[in-house]
Design a protein around this motif. Structure first.
Motif, PDB file in Angstrom:
ATOM      1  N   ASN A   1     -28.196 -13.991  -8.666  1.00  0.00           N
ATOM      2  CA  ASN A   1     -28.713 -14.310 -10.010  1.00  0.00           C
ATOM      3  C   ASN A   1     -30.194 -14.648  -9.997  1.00  0.00           C
ATOM      4  O   ASN A   1     -30.685 -15.304 -10.916  1.00  0.00           O
ATOM      5  CB  ASN A   1     -27.919 -15.467 -10.614  1.00  0.00           C
ATOM      6  CG  ASN A   1     -28.094 -16.771  -9.832  1.00  0.00           C
ATOM      7  OD1 ASN A   1     -28.943 -16.873  -8.958  1.00  0.00           O
ATOM      8  ND2 ASN A   1     -27.302 -17.768 -10.155  1.00  0.00           N
TER       9      ASN A   1
ATOM     10  N   GLU B   1     -32.204 -13.543 -13.138  1.00  0.00           N
ATOM     11  CA  GLU B   1     -31.855 -14.327 -14.322  1.00  0.00           C
ATOM     12  C   GLU B   1     -32.352 -15.770 -14.200  1.00  0.00           C
ATOM     13  O   GLU B   1     -32.820 -16.370 -15.175  1.00  0.00           O
ATOM     14  CB  GLU B   1     -30.334 -14.328 -14.527  1.00  0.00           C
ATOM     15  CG  GLU B   1     -29.755 -12.994 -14.964  1.00  0.00           C
ATOM     16  CD  GLU B   1     -29.520 -12.056 -13.800  1.00  0.00           C
ATOM     17  OE1 GLU B   1     -29.818 -12.458 -12.645  1.00  0.00           O
ATOM     18  OE2 GLU B   1     -29.070 -10.921 -14.020  1.00  0.00           O
TER      19      GLU B   1
ATOM     20  N   GLU C   1     -36.091 -15.902 -14.857  1.00  0.00           N
ATOM     21  CA  GLU C   1     -36.351 -15.745 -16.288  1.00  0.00           C
ATOM     22  C   GLU C   1     -36.075 -17.056 -17.028  1.00  0.00           C
ATOM     23  O   GLU C   1     -36.868 -17.487 -17.881  1.00  0.00           O
ATOM     24  CB  GLU C   1     -35.477 -14.624 -16.852  1.00  0.00           C
ATOM     25  CG  GLU C   1     -35.901 -13.228 -16.424  1.00  0.00           C
ATOM     26  CD  GLU C   1     -34.964 -12.172 -16.975  1.00  0.00           C
ATOM     27  OE1 GLU C   1     -33.952 -12.552 -17.597  1.00  0.00           O
ATOM     28  OE2 GLU C   1     -35.233 -10.975 -16.776  1.00  0.00           O
ATOM     29  N   LEU C   2     -34.959 -17.687 -16.689  1.00  0.00           N
ATOM     30  CA  LEU C   2     -34.607 -18.947 -17.349  1.00  0.00           C
ATOM     31  C   LEU C   2     -35.557 -20.068 -16.931  1.00  0.00           C
ATOM     32  O   LEU C   2     -35.895 -20.940 -17.735  1.00  0.00           O
ATOM     33  CB  LEU C   2     -33.163 -19.313 -17.005  1.00  0.00           C
ATOM     34  CG  LEU C   2     -32.465 -20.345 -17.909  1.00  0.00           C
ATOM     35  CD1 LEU C   2     -32.573 -19.950 -19.372  1.00  0.00           C
ATOM     36  CD2 LEU C   2     -31.002 -20.494 -17.510  1.00  0.00           C
TER      37      LEU C   2
ATOM     38  N   LEU D   1     -27.881  -9.391 -22.049  1.00  0.00           N
ATOM     39  CA  LEU D   1     -27.915 -10.649 -21.324  1.00  0.00           C
ATOM     40  C   LEU D   1     -26.692 -10.720 -20.413  1.00  0.00           C
ATOM     41  O   LEU D   1     -25.562 -10.627 -20.869  1.00  0.00           O
ATOM     42  CB  LEU D   1     -27.895 -11.814 -22.309  1.00  0.00           C
ATOM     43  CG  LEU D   1     -28.342 -13.169 -21.798  1.00  0.00           C
ATOM     44  CD1 LEU D   1     -29.783 -13.127 -21.354  1.00  0.00           C
ATOM     45  CD2 LEU D   1     -28.145 -14.231 -22.862  1.00  0.00           C
TER      46      LEU D   1
ATOM     47  N   ARG E   1     -26.634 -14.799 -16.394  1.00  0.00           N
ATOM     48  CA  ARG E   1     -27.589 -15.531 -17.231  1.00  0.00           C
ATOM     49  C   ARG E   1     -26.854 -16.520 -18.140  1.00  0.00           C
ATOM     50  O   ARG E   1     -27.266 -17.676 -18.293  1.00  0.00           O
ATOM     51  CB  ARG E   1     -28.395 -14.528 -18.055  1.00  0.00           C
ATOM     52  CG  ARG E   1     -29.287 -15.142 -19.130  1.00  0.00           C
ATOM     53  CD  ARG E   1     -30.399 -16.015 -18.551  1.00  0.00           C
ATOM     54  NE  ARG E   1     -31.224 -16.530 -19.623  1.00  0.00           N
ATOM     55  CZ  ARG E   1     -32.273 -15.876 -20.140  1.00  0.00           C
ATOM     56  NH1 ARG E   1     -32.625 -14.690 -19.659  1.00  0.00           N
ATOM     57  NH2 ARG E   1     -32.983 -16.409 -21.107  1.00  0.00           N
TER      58      ARG E   1
ATOM     59  N   GLU F   1     -27.264 -20.580 -18.092  1.00  0.00           N
ATOM     60  CA  GLU F   1     -27.646 -21.344 -19.279  1.00  0.00           C
ATOM     61  C   GLU F   1     -26.610 -22.417 -19.615  1.00  0.00           C
ATOM     62  O   GLU F   1     -26.963 -23.546 -19.976  1.00  0.00           O
ATOM     63  CB  GLU F   1     -27.845 -20.397 -20.471  1.00  0.00           C
ATOM     64  CG  GLU F   1     -29.076 -19.520 -20.348  1.00  0.00           C
ATOM     65  CD  GLU F   1     -29.725 -19.263 -21.699  1.00  0.00           C
ATOM     66  OE1 GLU F   1     -29.855 -20.220 -22.478  1.00  0.00           O
ATOM     67  OE2 GLU F   1     -30.092 -18.111 -21.956  1.00  0.00           O
TER      68      GLU F   1
ATOM     69  N   HIS G   1     -34.105 -11.697 -26.376  1.00  0.00           N
ATOM     70  CA  HIS G   1     -34.514 -11.209 -25.057  1.00  0.00           C
ATOM     71  C   HIS G   1     -34.685  -9.695 -25.072  1.00  0.00           C
ATOM     72  O   HIS G   1     -35.622  -9.149 -24.497  1.00  0.00           O
ATOM     73  CB  HIS G   1     -33.469 -11.622 -24.031  1.00  0.00           C
ATOM     74  CG  HIS G   1     -33.853 -11.307 -22.623  1.00  0.00           C
ATOM     75  ND1 HIS G   1     -34.791 -12.029 -21.934  1.00  0.00           N
ATOM     76  CD2 HIS G   1     -33.425 -10.336 -21.783  1.00  0.00           C
ATOM     77  CE1 HIS G   1     -34.929 -11.537 -20.724  1.00  0.00           C
ATOM     78  NE2 HIS G   1     -34.105 -10.495 -20.613  1.00  0.00           N
TER      79      HIS G   1
END
Length: 667
Positions: free
Chosen positions: A436, A439, A442-443, A607, A611, A615, A661
């Protein structure tokens, strides 16, 4: 079936108590729960649960103190070690030696040894009750830490003194040297047992992980059983089970810090599971207390041998002596009136006091009734209720600001919001793995940007922050240009391609250095800056996946991004750390998009499940941080509700974030 229904009713009462507290926040949860327990005793057909002191300590006190040992900051406890020992040891024995004779003086029917026993069980404070008041009473942090540290230790000292006093009453024999020696052995032995058993259980869990047994459920089961096992073993070898579970909790906190990166999923499950367990245990403690109080009161109230008004007077006198003695003890140490007063009023007695009182034997060694046992139980119940009421009424008044400063409140909320975001960011970073990584980065970018915005206090700071960020970005763009020059000199790209690459960067730089655009950025904020940058790059970069020279351009762009990252890192100082992290996160996100094929003209996926999972875990970490701050009294209920609303809004729009996104990827 009766026991099952009783447990079900008690759990329902816990939920009802929190609903009532939501509408009546001025009434502390423990008082509501005690009241519900009292009411429950009058419900027809409700099975009465006799309070077994040994079982009560094992089932309730052991896990609660184990958790307190895990979450209480060790550094702060160490700094307050002298004050904690003076309260947990010195004040306990001073209370026994001073309050004991006073009780015997005002109630001659209670023998001196039994009066010592009563004073001993009235000396330990209840950290659970004080913690429940912290949401309304904004106790200073050092006082709250002092109370927490005191409660971790004074249970053991109070119970040891109580047991010796009871033994002296029952047998008529007492040896001070023997009592002191036994106390040292019991206390030190309990700490050693807790540390040894704690490390042993940690070693077993680590060995299971080395064997490939990473099952979270198994490890969570071991953690849940740990305080019960350690308390039971310690008591079986005749050392302090209370100090053992506290020492084991501190040991597990050390282990948790060392294994932070390797057990993130377990930590998230552990936090969630323990929050439910502690919620139920804390509630059950006070509801059970409420169930026992009516029987104690009725027995004395209906006995013609007692003058009811006089007995109530005993409760007020003994409570006053306990508070005054506590105040004088603290004031003699720090010579600070307000601190001593708050600490004295915070000395709330709780369920441990009543539990110990119920362990008083019914008869003496000669089989005669234990003197005034019912009266002792009645006094314990009255002191518990009175100290709770005094603390719940006076502490909020004494800690309330006359006119809250709006700027100070706003700053407090801003600081809390920053801590919540940092908790979410920390969870994302700890959950990052090879599967991951894209992801997670990005987060991380999103959280870094939100953090930077949260740390800006006013418009002046906002302008300064943007100016700082723009200067750094311009230097990063120049580092990208130098990469294109180097590639051209090495013959890896043609002059035409180098010119076009530099031209695309120049357009972005021109955009950033235009005053009109800067003003626009100040209005749009950080998200606006990113949108504009992406649109500028979209117009400037003429290559896409369909272009034959795309792979060459892609490799050049990746090298330029890495050069920019190196340049940005070299500019980091203590003042621009947050800005640097935000820019680095943006560049790393761009790098991952190139490496993963998610860049101009290439496939843009929805997404991902990774991800969403990241989150959701970050959101849970945010909720845990809010609850922790509220329980410690660091934020008010209003601020906690505001922060929870923000988190709920974020969670509710998780799928909407997927659409946003996709739009940004297509831009």
């Amino acid at each position: 079936m009766e026991i099952f229904l009783m447990v079900l009713v008690l759990l329902l009462l816990i939920g009802i108590s929190n609903v009532i507290n939501h509408f009546l926040p001025v009434v502390p949860v423990p008082i509501i729960q005690i009241g519900l327990g009292v009411v429950a005793t009058f419900v027809p057909g409700l099975h009465h649960i006799p309070l077994n002191p040994e079982l009560f300590l094992l089932l309730f006190i052991a896990p609660l103190l184990f958790n307190d040992g895990k979450i209480t900051p060790r550094d702060e406890l160490w700094q307050l070690r002298s004050s904690i020992l003076l309260l947990a040891l010195g004040l306990v024995f001073a209370t026994v030696l001073i309050a004991g004779p006073f009780i015997h003086w005002i109630i001659p029917a209670i023998p001196l040894s039994a009066a010592f026993a009563l004073a001993a069980i009235l000396s330990p404070t209840d950290a659970v009750a004080v913690g429940s008041l912290s949401g309304r009473a904004k106790l200073p942090g050092n006082i709250m830490r002092l109370l927490e540290g005191e409660a971790l230790m004074n249970d053991a000292s109070g119970l040891v003194a109580f047991n010796f006093a009871i033994a002296a009453t029952v047998t008529g024999q007492f040896s001070l040297p023997k009592a002191i020696g036994s106390f040292i052995v019991i206390a030190i032995g309990g700490v050693i047992a807790g540390v040894v058993l704690g490390f042993l259980i940690i070693g077993i869990r680590m060995q299971l992980r080395r064997m490939g047994m990473e099952d979270v459920t198994l490890h969570m089961l071991i953690i849940i059983l740990t305080p019960f096992i350690i308390y039971w073993i310690a008591e079986e070898v005749h050392v302090s089970g209370i100090l053992a579970v506290v020492a084991a909790g501190v040991t597990h906190a050390i282990e948790r810090d060392r294994m932070r990166s390797g057990s993130v999923r377990l930590r998230i499950v552990s936090d969630s599971t323990w929050s439910v367990i502690l919620f139920c245990l804390n509630g059950l403690v006070f509801i059970l207390l409420g169930l026992e109080i009516p029987g104690v009161i009725i027995e004395v109230w209906k006995d013609p041998a007692y003058n009811n008004g006089q007995v109530i007077g005993y409760i007020f006198l003994i409570t006053a002596v306990l508070i005054i003695l506590r105040f004088l003890w603290v004031w003699a140490v720090n010579r600070h009136f307000r601190s001593a007063l708050l600490t004295a009023l915070s000395g709330v007695r709780g369920a441990l006091t009543l539990s110990a009182a119920f362990s008083i034997p019914l008869t003496l060694a000669d089989f005669s009734p234990f003197p005034e046992r019912s009266l002792i139980l009645f006094i314990c119940s009255g002191v518990i209720l009175l100290t709770l009421i005094i603390a719940s009424v006076l502490l909020p008044i004494l800690t309330r600001e006359a006119q809250p400063d709006p700027d100070k409140l706003a700053e407090s909320e801003r600081a809390a919001r920053i801590r919540v975001l940092e908790a979410g960011l920390r969870a994302v970073r700890e959950e990052m793995n090879d599967e991951n990584r894209r992801e997670a980065i990005e987060l991380t970018t999103i959280y870094s940007q939100r953090l930077q915005m949260a740390k800006i206090r006013n418009k002046d700071d906002l302008g300064k922050a943007w100016k700082q960020a723009l200067d750094i970005r311009i230097e990063a763009l120049r580092a990208e240009k130098r990469t294109a020059d180097r590639w051209m000199q090495e013959g890896r790209i043609s002059p035409k391609l180098a010119d076009r690459f530099r031209a695309s960067l120049s357009r972005v730089e021109a955009l950033l250095t235009t005053r009109k655009k800067i003003k626009k950025l100040l209005v749009l904020g950080w998200a606006g800056l990113l949108r504009i940058l992406r649109k500028a790059r979209s117009k400037a970069e003429v290559f896409d996946a369909a272009n034959p020279k795309w792979m060459v351009y892609k490799e050049l762009k990746l090298d330029a991004i890495r050069a920019a990252i190196k340049q940005v890192k070299s500019m980091e100082t203590s003042e621009n750390h947050d800005t640097i992290q935000g820019i680095l996160a943006d560049y790393r996100s761009m790098e991952l998009q190139l490496l993963s094929g998610k860049f101009r003209g290439e496939t843009v996926k929805e997404l991902s499940a990774e991800r969403r999972e990241l989150e959701l875990k970050a959101i849970q970490a945010e909720r845990n941080e809010i609850q922790t701050m509220f329980e410690k009294g660091e934020i008010s209920r209003a601020v906690a509700n505001t922060l929870r609303m923000d988190v709920n809004y974020h969670e509710g729009h998780l799928y909407e974030a997927e659409s946003v996104h996709e739009e940004e990827a297509e831009a």
